[in-house]
Design a protein around this motif. Structure first.
Motif, PDB file in Angstrom:
ATOM      1  N   ASN A  52       0.798  -1.226   0.000  1.00 51.61           N
ATOM      2  CA  ASN A  52       0.000   0.000   0.000  1.00 51.61           C
ATOM      3  C   ASN A  52       0.832   1.279   0.000  1.00 51.61           C
ATOM      4  N   SER A  53       2.110   1.156   0.238  1.00 47.98           N
ATOM      5  CA  SER A  53       2.974   2.327   0.276  1.00 47.98           C
ATOM      6  C   SER A  53       2.966   3.053  -1.074  1.00 47.98           C
ATOM      7  N   SER A  54       3.009   4.372  -1.033  1.00 44.15           N
ATOM      8  CA  SER A  54       2.960   5.163  -2.276  1.00 44.15           C
ATOM      9  C   SER A  54       4.189   4.935  -3.155  1.00 44.15           C
ATOM     10  N   ASN A  55       5.304   4.533  -2.579  1.00 42.43           N
ATOM     11  CA  ASN A  55       6.501   4.267  -3.377  1.00 42.43           C
ATOM     12  C   ASN A  55       6.772   2.768  -3.527  1.00 42.43           C
ATOM     13  N   SER A  56       5.735   1.964  -3.383  1.00 39.04           N
ATOM     14  CA  SER A  56       5.868   0.510  -3.477  1.00 39.04           C
ATOM     15  C   SER A  56       6.237   0.078  -4.896  1.00 39.04           C
ATOM     16  N   ALA A  57       7.130  -0.884  -4.975  1.00 36.75           N
ATOM     17  CA  ALA A  57       7.500  -1.452  -6.268  1.00 36.75           C
ATOM     18  C   ALA A  57       6.546  -2.559  -6.701  1.00 36.75           C
ATOM     19  N   PHE A  58       5.641  -2.967  -5.807  1.00 38.85           N
ATOM     20  CA  PHE A  58       4.753  -4.083  -6.097  1.00 38.85           C
ATOM     21  C   PHE A  58       3.581  -3.656  -6.970  1.00 38.85           C
ATOM     22  N   ASP A  59       3.302  -4.482  -7.992  1.00 40.51           N
ATOM     23  CA  ASP A  59       2.170  -4.250  -8.888  1.00 40.51           C
ATOM     24  C   ASP A  59       0.989  -5.141  -8.535  1.00 40.51           C
ATOM     25  N   ILE A  60       1.301  -6.347  -8.072  1.00 42.78           N
ATOM     26  CA  ILE A  60       0.286  -7.383  -7.836  1.00 42.78           C
ATOM     27  C   ILE A  60       0.467  -7.944  -6.429  1.00 42.78           C
ATOM     28  N   PHE A  61      -0.655  -8.118  -5.733  1.00 41.30           N
ATOM     29  CA  PHE A  61      -0.634  -8.772  -4.429  1.00 41.30           C
ATOM     30  C   PHE A  61      -1.386 -10.090  -4.584  1.00 41.30           C
ATOM     31  N   LEU A  62      -0.675 -11.192  -4.378  1.00 40.11           N
ATOM     32  CA  LEU A  62      -1.265 -12.522  -4.473  1.00 40.11           C
ATOM     33  C   LEU A  62      -1.653 -12.976  -3.074  1.00 40.11           C
ATOM     34  N   LEU A  63      -2.924 -13.363  -2.931  1.00 35.66           N
ATOM     35  CA  LEU A  63      -3.438 -13.715  -1.603  1.00 35.66           C
ATOM     36  C   LEU A  63      -4.171 -15.042  -1.638  1.00 35.66           C
ATOM     37  N   SER A  64      -3.915 -15.844  -0.637  1.00 34.91           N
ATOM     38  CA  SER A  64      -4.651 -17.083  -0.464  1.00 34.91           C
ATOM     39  C   SER A  64      -5.849 -16.822   0.428  1.00 34.91           C
ATOM     40  N   THR A  65      -6.964 -17.415   0.086  1.00 35.43           N
ATOM     41  CA  THR A  65      -8.176 -17.232   0.890  1.00 35.43           C
ATOM     42  C   THR A  65      -8.310 -18.312   1.957  1.00 35.43           C
ATOM     43  N   ARG A  66      -7.349 -19.188   2.071  1.00 35.78           N
ATOM     44  CA  ARG A  66      -7.385 -20.259   3.084  1.00 35.78           C
ATOM     45  C   ARG A  66      -6.394 -19.995   4.169  1.00 35.78           C
TER      46      ARG A  66
END
Length: 128
Positions: free
Chosen positions: A114-128
């Motif tokens: 969530n950081s404004s200077n984050s290098a991440f484009d995609i957040f992969l999340l498991s629902t389990r």
């Protein structure tokens, strides 16, 4: 192959073990060993069997170009593995939170994404 099967594995034991592997597992093994690299899947063909993956290959880079951040949810960590591999192939930076993520690290992952200077484009999340 010792790192995968140990030093006492016979050819029959290895064949029996490999018979239960999915295509992605075999692909990863082929990437780890130079003498098997020619047997790996072509990265473009790896995702062509799925219309959803074909669509994601087009959509995700467009969303990045428009400065969107994307959350991808799945019940299956193996699907997250495949998505992570595809995103890497597309040059997209991912972070991942699943059941194996240490509880102490989870909030930091969310904050980093969530950081404004984050290098991440995609957040992969498991629902389990």
């Amino acid at each position: 192959f010792e790192s995968h099967f140990g030093t006492s594995a016979t050819e029959t034991m290895i064949r029996n073990e490999l018979a239960g592997y999915c295509d992605l597992d075999l692909h990863y093994i082929c990437l780890q060993y130079k003498n098997l690299e020619h047997l790996r899947f072509d990265d473009n063909k790896l995702y062509q069997a799925s219309t959803k993956f074909q669509y994601l290959q087009k959509l995700l880079p467009q969303l990045k170009q428009q400065n969107h951040k994307v959350l991808l949810f799945s019940q299956w960590v193996r699907l997250l593995d495949l998505l992570e591999h595809m995103c890497s192939h597309l040059g997209l930076e991912t972070c991942r939170l699943d059941g194996s993520t240490d509880i102490r690290d989870r909030q930091q992952l969310v904050d980093n994404f969530n950081s404004s200077n984050s290098a991440f484009d995609i957040f992969l999340l498991s629902t389990r």
